[in-house]
Motif scaffolding. Structure first.
Motif, PDB file in Angstrom:
ATOM      1  N   LYS A  88      41.098 106.804  93.660  1.00 37.07           N
ATOM      2  CA  LYS A  88      42.039 106.830  94.794  1.00 37.07           C
ATOM      3  C   LYS A  88      43.341 106.089  94.462  1.00 37.07           C
ATOM      4  N   SER A 107      47.756 105.640  98.056  1.00 38.10           N
ATOM      5  CA  SER A 107      47.353 105.123  99.365  1.00 38.10           C
ATOM      6  C   SER A 107      47.671 106.166 100.432  1.00 38.10           C
ATOM      7  N   GLY A 108      46.944 106.110 101.491  1.00 36.74           N
ATOM      8  CA  GLY A 108      47.172 107.040 102.577  1.00 36.74           C
ATOM      9  C   GLY A 108      46.090 108.100 102.668  1.00 36.74           C
ATOM     10  N   SER A 151      44.828 111.324 100.027  1.00 34.35           N
ATOM     11  CA  SER A 151      43.408 111.395  99.663  1.00 34.35           C
ATOM     12  C   SER A 151      42.824 112.758 100.014  1.00 34.35           C
TER      13      SER A 151
END
Length: 190
Positions: A143, A146-147, A151
């Motif tokens: 991952k 971010s967010g 994803s």
């Protein structure tokens, strides 16, 4: 021969389900966690069953299904866990998806190597899509973005590439002609 047809058609159906799931996952951002768990569990169990049928089939060179017994059992167990413990395992579904894609991609790298030994001309495409799927598997696990939206896009693309990799592998390595299964008609004719 019947098991081989079921396995080949099952792989293609599961690939189409991965395509649909990937598109939905990319397009529909807020998906209910309970729906994701239930759908994931059902798909994983079905995929595991298809893999086991493939392993038990009478594929002439055993290219497409050579690692599918252990993978099939693993997928069924993970699917049952996703169905039975749904919301408790929700946070682990995405990394588990990444790990499953990564493992399948690594095994398909081996399949591409074996396909090359058998003289299958499309071995390089199997290798290419295996590497791409492996990269998406790693991205899903790590991952790096971010967010939630990013994803979802990574997970959806991972599902699409997993479907494409499997579709290509089974299409190119399992041929059923005149009652004989072979990875390549020209190879079978020699």
């Amino acid at each position: 021969m019947k098991k081989l047809r079921i396995a080949r058609d099952g792989y293609i159906l599961i690939s189409i389900i991965f395509y649909i799931a990937g598109i939905i996952y990319i397009a529909v951002s807020p998906v209910s966690p309970l729906v994701i768990c239930i759908c994931s569990g059902i798909i994983l169990i079905a995929y595991g069953i298809v893999k086991i049928i493939g392993y038990c089939s009478d594929d002439l060179y055993d290219l497409a299904f050579q690692y599918d017994l252990a993978c099939g059992i693993l997928l069924i167990v993970v699917g049952i866990i996703a169905l039975g413990c749904n919301l408790r395992v929700q946070q682990y579904l995405s990394p588990a998806l990444g790990l499953l894609i990564l493992v399948d991609a690594v095994l398909k790298v081996q399949t591409s190597k074996d396909a090359r030994k058998f003289g299958l001309e499309t071995w390089n495409w199997i290798l290419t899509f295996s590497i791409i799927a492996g990269v998406f598997g790693v991205l899903i696990i790590v991952k790096p973005f971010s967010g939630i939206r990013s994803s979802h896009v990574i997970d959806g693309c991972g599902l699409l590439v997993e479907g494409l990799m499997n579709h290509l592998t089974v299409r190119e390595t399992v041929k059923i002609t005149n009652g004989v299964s072979s990875p390549d008609k020209e190879t079978a004719d020699k």
